[in-house]
Design a protein around this motif. Structure first.
Motif, PDB file in Angstrom:
ATOM      1  N   ILE A 333       0.834  -1.207   0.000  1.00 27.13           N
ATOM      2  CA  ILE A 333       0.000   0.000   0.000  1.00 27.13           C
ATOM      3  C   ILE A 333       0.868   1.255   0.000  1.00 27.13           C
ATOM      4  O   ILE A 333       0.594   2.227  -0.724  1.00 27.13           O
ATOM      5  CB  ILE A 333      -0.941  -0.014   1.215  1.00 27.13           C
ATOM      6  N   ALA A 334       1.940   1.243   0.800  1.00 28.01           N
ATOM      7  CA  ALA A 334       2.819   2.412   0.881  1.00 28.01           C
ATOM      8  C   ALA A 334       3.486   2.709  -0.460  1.00 28.01           C
ATOM      9  O   ALA A 334       3.704   3.876  -0.811  1.00 28.01           O
ATOM     10  CB  ALA A 334       3.878   2.177   1.966  1.00 28.01           C
ATOM     11  N   ARG A 335       3.795   1.675  -1.222  1.00 25.17           N
ATOM     12  CA  ARG A 335       4.489   1.858  -2.512  1.00 25.17           C
ATOM     13  C   ARG A 335       3.550   2.285  -3.622  1.00 25.17           C
ATOM     14  O   ARG A 335       3.979   2.973  -4.559  1.00 25.17           O
ATOM     15  CB  ARG A 335       5.179   0.558  -2.911  1.00 25.17           C
ATOM     16  N   THR A 336       2.299   1.892  -3.566  1.00 27.02           N
ATOM     17  CA  THR A 336       1.422   2.045  -4.722  1.00 27.02           C
ATOM     18  C   THR A 336       0.219   2.947  -4.495  1.00 27.02           C
ATOM     19  O   THR A 336      -0.427   3.355  -5.463  1.00 27.02           O
ATOM     20  CB  THR A 336       0.909   0.665  -5.172  1.00 27.02           C
ATOM     21  N   ALA A 337      -0.124   3.283  -3.251  1.00 28.23           N
ATOM     22  CA  ALA A 337      -1.373   4.006  -2.988  1.00 28.23           C
ATOM     23  C   ALA A 337      -1.375   5.395  -3.596  1.00 28.23           C
ATOM     24  O   ALA A 337      -2.410   5.866  -4.099  1.00 28.23           O
ATOM     25  CB  ALA A 337      -1.625   4.091  -1.486  1.00 28.23           C
ATOM     26  N   LEU A 338      -0.236   6.086  -3.582  1.00 31.75           N
ATOM     27  CA  LEU A 338      -0.163   7.464  -4.067  1.00 31.75           C
ATOM     28  C   LEU A 338       0.631   7.586  -5.368  1.00 31.75           C
ATOM     29  O   LEU A 338       1.239   8.628  -5.637  1.00 31.75           O
ATOM     30  CB  LEU A 338       0.451   8.368  -2.992  1.00 31.75           C
TER      31      LEU A 338
END
Length: 370
Positions: A333-338
């Motif tokens: 999530i941290a790598r792809t959410a934003l």
């Protein structure tokens, strides 16, 4: 029919198995109880971990399908896929899984010996002790450039490890009053953590801008740029500490009771707590040294595992796998959410874990009123 004959008839008649999710297990001279539900939860958690790790290693500027990721891990794939998966993305994912598993086991042990669901390394000051030592080295080392930066890069993991151990030893000494009581351990740990948080904030205030930015990223917990240099020492430490924790698991069930009951069961309470606390602190310290203080994993995972398995105390093996899966999912999530902006994984775990902490506090308040 005489009584002995009736007893022989009852023994020879097949009895229905109790519907409790437990099955007797005997292997040679050893016997035990097989709990079906924890085994199912363990298998499902392992499947989730494998799938999350495969997706995490497949996402990026050079996307790779899950099937190709799995094929590459087993020796297949072309040269480009082997470089990206094995050298660039596998170490980061492996560090995330090992860190999550270590923190979850550490939290499970602390919550069991303290008999308190709020006891965890990020609550009683172990992780903040590691953070204070690491931030001190970053500020003293002069950033990431030059000779000072080289010193900081080499000294941060070692400083975090020593800082975690020293803060835990301080909490243990202050909490000792003819033994260790769970509530005293938690309260003193919270006090020590407050002091360490103030020390970290002071270091960030006096540091240069670049040093403060570097330290802020580290204390939020990050898996960015993790390589085999972090993965291999962490794996070695886990290979030593996790089997020890599994061997000591039988003590946790007895420590759920009061000290007199535990001693009646033949448990040397103070020695058992000391050994278990040492293993827990070691796991939390090596995990923090590898990736920074990733918050809420040690707090949340053991309680989720306990509720999924419907057991009295957090199960070590299930907590290990579930913590690894949770951290890998958070990293994904941290790598792809934003999009192109990558968050520290500690921010994602905090967002996921903070509501659960509020739930635990609310539940404890309701139980106190009842």
């Amino acid at each position: 029919m005489s009584a002995p004959a009736r007893e022989r008839a009852e023994r020879s008649t097949p009895q229905p198995e109790p519907v409790t999710g437990r099955r007797p297990l005997r292997v040679g001279p050893f016997s035990g109880v097989l709990r079906v539900r924890p085994l199912v939860v363990l298998v499902v958690s392992a499947v989730v971990l494998v799938l999350a790790a495969s997706v995490n290693m497949g996402r990026g500027d050079y996307p790779i399908a899950i099937t190709d990721v799995l094929a590459t891990l087993f020796g297949g794939g072309d040269a480009g896929q082997q470089l990206v998966v094995l050298q660039l993305r596998l170490p980061r994912t492996l560090v995330g899984a090992l860190v999550g598993g270590a923190l979850a086991v550490s939290g499970a042990i602390l919550q069991s010996i303290a008999r308190n669901p709020l006891a965890s390394p990020d609550i009683i000051g172990v992780q903040w002790g590691a953070s204070a030592a690491a931030v001190f080295v970053i500020v003293l080392g002069g950033g990431a450039s030059g000779v000072g930066g080289a010193f900081a890069s080499l000294g941060i993991p070692l400083a975090a490890l020593v800082g975690g151990l020293v803060s835990a030893a301080l909490v243990y000494v202050l909490a000792w009053r003819r033994g260790i009581q769970g509530y005293r351990l938690v309260l003193i740990g919270i006090g020590i953590q407050a002091v360490l948080v103030a020390a970290v904030n002071w270091l960030l205030t006096v540091a240069q801008i670049y040093q403060a930015a570097q330290a802020q990223v580290w204390i939020n917990g990050s898996l960015n740029a993790r390589s085999w240099d972090e993965a291999i020492p962490l794996a070695i430490a886990m290979a030593v500490l996790v089997p020890v924790s599994l061997v000591l698991t039988h003590l946790l069930g007895g420590l759920r009771f009061d000290d007199d009951t535990a001693r009646g069961l033949g448990i040397r309470v103070d020695a058992a707590r000391s050994w278990l606390l040492l293993v827990s602190v070691g796991l939390a310290s090596v995990a923090t040294a590898a990736a920074g203080p990733i918050s809420f994993v040690a707090l949340v995972t053991p309680q989720i595992a306990r509720r999924l398995c419907r057991v009295g105390s957090p199960p070590i093996a299930v907590s290990l796998v579930l913590g690894a899966a949770l951290t890998v999912v958070a990293d994904l999530i941290a790598r792809t959410a934003l999009g192109s902006v990558e968050l520290p994984v500690g921010i994602v775990t905090a967002v996921l874990g903070a509501p659960y902490l509020l739930f635990l506090l609310s539940r404890a308040r309701q139980e106190a009123r009842a």
